[in-house]
Motif scaffolding. Structure first.
Motif, PDB file in Angstrom:
ATOM      1  N   PRO A 145       0.796  -1.238   0.000  1.00  0.00           N
ATOM      2  CA  PRO A 145       0.000   0.000   0.000  1.00  0.00           C
ATOM      3  C   PRO A 145       0.826   1.285   0.000  1.00  0.00           C
ATOM      4  N   LEU A 162      -1.223  -5.495  -6.996  1.00  0.00           N
ATOM      5  CA  LEU A 162      -2.540  -4.875  -6.810  1.00  0.00           C
ATOM      6  C   LEU A 162      -3.352  -5.620  -5.762  1.00  0.00           C
ATOM      7  N   LEU A 176      -0.803   0.124  -5.805  1.00  0.00           N
ATOM      8  CA  LEU A 176      -1.327   0.761  -7.013  1.00  0.00           C
ATOM      9  C   LEU A 176      -0.358   0.519  -8.158  1.00  0.00           C
ATOM     10  N   SER A 206      -6.148   0.380  -9.167  1.00  0.00           N
ATOM     11  CA  SER A 206      -6.086  -0.444  -7.964  1.00  0.00           C
ATOM     12  C   SER A 206      -6.570  -1.833  -8.341  1.00  0.00           C
ATOM     13  N   SER A 231      -5.819   4.512   1.689  1.00  0.00           N
ATOM     14  CA  SER A 231      -6.252   3.217   1.170  1.00  0.00           C
ATOM     15  C   SER A 231      -6.615   3.356  -0.299  1.00  0.00           C
ATOM     16  N   GLN A 232      -6.614   2.226  -1.026  1.00  0.00           N
ATOM     17  CA  GLN A 232      -6.928   2.286  -2.450  1.00  0.00           C
ATOM     18  C   GLN A 232      -8.388   2.681  -2.661  1.00  0.00           C
ATOM     19  N   GLN A 233      -9.273   2.354  -1.696  1.00  0.00           N
ATOM     20  CA  GLN A 233     -10.678   2.759  -1.840  1.00  0.00           C
ATOM     21  C   GLN A 233     -10.807   4.281  -1.770  1.00  0.00           C
ATOM     22  N   GLY A 269      -9.322   5.742  -4.911  1.00  0.00           N
ATOM     23  CA  GLY A 269     -10.188   5.509  -6.065  1.00  0.00           C
ATOM     24  C   GLY A 269     -11.385   6.432  -6.073  1.00  0.00           C
TER      25      GLY A 269
END
Length: 724
Positions: free
Chosen positions: A618, A637, A642, A661, A713-715, A718
């Motif tokens: 991450p 991923l 990323l 992601s 975080s990737q969320q 995104g």
């Protein structure tokens, strides 16, 4: 003709470097001294000839001689440098360490420094002395001369107590700073920089500071604001002073119209002779440059307890009662001996408490009580040495902040507002600060635009208050907000190319940028003349700078230090295999320390990825010029990282870059056609796109403070990028 050959030094200096900023040894600037010892030198100092051992023992009394010579040199450098630090009033205590084997012939000594120039001078003097002793000579005369010269230079660089406290706080808070001049600090970088001259902030107006310095103007302004102040009369001759004293009452104060630290101030004066003598002392310190401010003030003496209230950001943050210095007799020692013992107390070091000097005021005060310096006070008899508790003249502070009555707090804050001083020291006379001034009365003696703050750290009673941290907190809501967006590009190949791509990208987004690489130093693309050895902090002096991009090889950072304390992102370009070990060392000791966010690295860069192998996914963005999400990228991923990759569009519009992601594509952009023929240019544009996305996500250029925290975080990433 006879040729004289000089004997080679038994201990030779082969390298002396300053490593700026975070480096492989420390988060602070260090000195690295490389030395070589001749095989003929004894392994330990205790094996030197007796005369040499004795000389070294007197020069470096705290250094054990039964250690290897390398360690003895480190101990002696530490001893000498600490002596200079004390003279310059730095709070730091540098510790020197030997880098190398336990008993080597070639080794280095490394230690932190607050003043590299003085530290280097101290180290060279130490090495010369020990080398002379190893040769069998006596180093005392040469070393004493060199160290005395260094101490004289250190005295000229001595910081005020308040500046020393602020420097120590800035280091603790990791706020970048540098000295513009002695006691003049530049804090922060670029558009976030602030200035302090001791405790005078850059926002303090000249009019406010001048009014506080001029005691007549201060008295007038306070009276106009409805404050109770002592009556004053300006005089220019002894006769006028005596006449004014008769008008003002039984006891008076005589002082220069402009002065500080209690210089030239005489209090509780009675009689013609005392007033005339006090006038002479004050007149000698008058301001000769400005005739309108060159007078002497005779002021009504106000009895009561003395208080110093310190205001920061127009809020009272600390208060002390200032008690006069005193001694207690034992029936044996003279008053002179008791004062000597008092000055021998550990905290009377000029930093926590001032020494009690035997001056005219002290002599006059004890004479009034029928005492002299040769008097022997009875056992248990308390003798007060001065009529006031002025802290610069030996007074004793006791913290009373928690006891201040709310209406007295409001009074102090109103006084600071009246002067326009966000930082101020206010001297009050009143019976008890815990009771409202409306009930017991209060006289405002002075307002200081450059208040001392060091005594709040170590009062003789009550709680310790770190006013320096409050001043810095007033300048920066968070320490992290003192830095501009800083991007490090590290590697052996294409570093300048990637740095320039990032620079162009941020400039296109309207940011004022600074770029430093092996090609030169630039502000907004304009070359800068910064000397032969430009450093990142030099570029960061630009008051409009918003982003700083620094490109350097691993070898350069390892040898010279990073020059920075923080990076918002690190872009890693390929490094040669022979520098793999250096990169491993840098990642563990430097890059992880300074990075607040992501590392951006090429997927195919095996050397760099191995060095970053301990980094959790991450915190990593993998860049690939390939057109497929291969198994390596997919694993990354799925681990929470990323990826940036290239893909040809199906509509024939050309190649595009995608930031993705594990669950979705977060952002996409076209690749400039000029880059398609050269893969390194494609990768450079990808690194620049990653930096731009991170800047938007983390608010590097917005109003929010950039805080040290785990990568988003990737969320979160995104959602924000998808919305944009």
């Amino acid at each position: 003709m006879e040729t004289l050959l000089q004997k080679p030094n038994p201990i030779a200096v082969v390298g002396l470097r300053t490593l700026l900023g975070t480096n492989v040894y420390s988060v602070n600037t260090v000195i690295k001294l490389a030395l070589e010892i001749s095989p003929s030198v004894k392994a330990r100092v205790c094996d030197f000839i007796p005369e040499a051992r004795s000389a070294l023992s007197s020069l470096f009394p705290k250094c054990p001689q039964d250690t290897p010579v390398a360690q003895y040199i480190a101990d002696a450098i530490q001893f000498a440098d600490r002596e200079l630090c004390r003279e310059m009033n730095f709070y730091s205590s540098p510790t020197a360490a030997v880098v190398g084997d336990a008993a080597p012939l070639s080794f280095s000594v490394v230690w932190e420094t607050d003043d590299p120039q003085m530290s280097r001078a101290a180290a060279l003097a130490v090495v010369d002395a020990i080398s002379e002793a190893a040769r069998g000579g006596n180093p005392t005369e040469n070393y004493t001369l060199a160290q005395n010269t260094n101490l004289e230079r250190a005295k000229k660089r001595r910081l005020s107590n308040s500046t020393a406290v602020l420097v120590a706080a800035a280091k603790r808070k990791c706020i970048p700073f540098e000295f513009v001049a002695r006691n003049h600090l530049r804090l922060g970088h670029g558009k976030h920089q602030k200035q302090l001259f001791s405790t005078i902030s850059g926002s303090t107006s000249f009019a406010s500071a001048k009014t506080a310095l001029d005691k007549r103007l201060s008295n007038r302004l306070l009276a106009q604001a409805g404050m109770t102040v002592p009556r004053q009369i300006t005089v220019r001759t002894k006769a006028e002073a005596v006449s004014a004293a008769k008008q003002l009452g039984k006891s008076v104060v005589v002082k220069p119209a402009q002065a500080n630290q209690g210089r030239g101030v005489s209090v509780k004066l009675r009689g013609r002779l005392a007033v005339e003598e006090a006038f002479e002392r004050a007149y000698a310190l008058r301001n000769r440059k400005h005739t309108e401010n060159s007078g002497v003030l005779v002021e009504q003496y106000v009895a009561g307890s003395e208080y110093r209230a310190t205001v920061v950001d127009y809020r009272l943050v600390a208060a002390v009662i200032c008690r006069p210095p005193e001694v207690i007799g034992d029936g044996e020692k003279t008053l002179r001996n008791l004062i000597e013992e008092l000055n021998g107390e550990p905290d009377r070091d000029g930093r926590q408490l001032s020494r009690v000097e035997i001056d005219d005021e002290l002599l006059r005060h004890i004479r009034q009580h029928r005492l002299s310096l040769e008097s022997v006070p009875a056992d248990g008899k308390r003798v007060i040495l001065r009529p006031t508790g002025h802290l610069a003249r030996g007074g004793v502070p006791v913290d009373v902040t928690d006891e201040v009555h709310p209406e007295n707090q409001q009074l102090c804050e109103r006084i600071a507002r009246a002067f326009g001083l966000s930082i101020a020291g206010i001297d009050l006379i009143m019976p008890d600060i815990a009771i409202s001034h409306k009930e017991v009365g209060c006289a405002v003696l002075e307002v200081n635009a450059r208040p001392g703050i060091e005594f709040h750290l170590s009062p003789r009673g009550g709680s310790s208050r770190d006013v320096s941290e409050l001043i810095l907190a007033n300048l920066y809501k968070a320490p992290e907000s003192s830095a501009v967006a800083t991007l490090l590009v590290v590697g052996d190949l294409h570093t300048s190319m990637v740095a320039q791509a990032i620079n162009r990208r941020l400039q296109a987004e309207g940011r004022r940028t600074g770029l430093l690489s092996k090609r030169g130093a630039y502000i907004d693309g304009v070359p800068q003349e910064l000397g032969q050895r430009p450093t990142p902090p030099m570029l960061a002096r630009d008051p409009f700078l918003e982003a700083l991009i620094y490109a350097a090889s691993p070898e350069r950072i390892w040898a010279k230090g990073l020059g920075l304390g923080v990076c918002h992102a690190v872009s890693v370009t390929p490094s040669s295999a022979e520098n793999g070990e250096i990169l491993d060392d840098l990642f563990g000791k430097v890059l992880q320390r300074v990075s607040r966010g992501y590392f951006i690295v090429d997927r195919e860069d095996i050397v760099s990825r191995r060095a970053l192998s301990a980094l959790p996914p991450p915190k990593l963005i993998l860049v690939s010029a390939g057109t497929d999400l291969d198994p390596d990228l997919r694993r990354h991923l799925q681990g929470g990282g990323l990826a940036l990759f290239m893909r040809w569009s199906s509509d024939g519009s050309g190649a595009r870059m995608f930031l993705a992601s594990a669950s979705e594509e977060l952002a996409t952009e076209s690749i400039p056609s000029r880059c398609l023929a050269r893969p390194p240019l494609i990768r450079a544009e990808m690194h620049a796109m990653a930096v731009s996305c991170l800047a938007e996500r983390n608010g590097w250029f917005g109003d929010m403070d950039v805080r040290a925290a785990p990568a988003p975080s990737q969320q979160e990433m995104g959602a924000d990028l998808a919305n944009s």
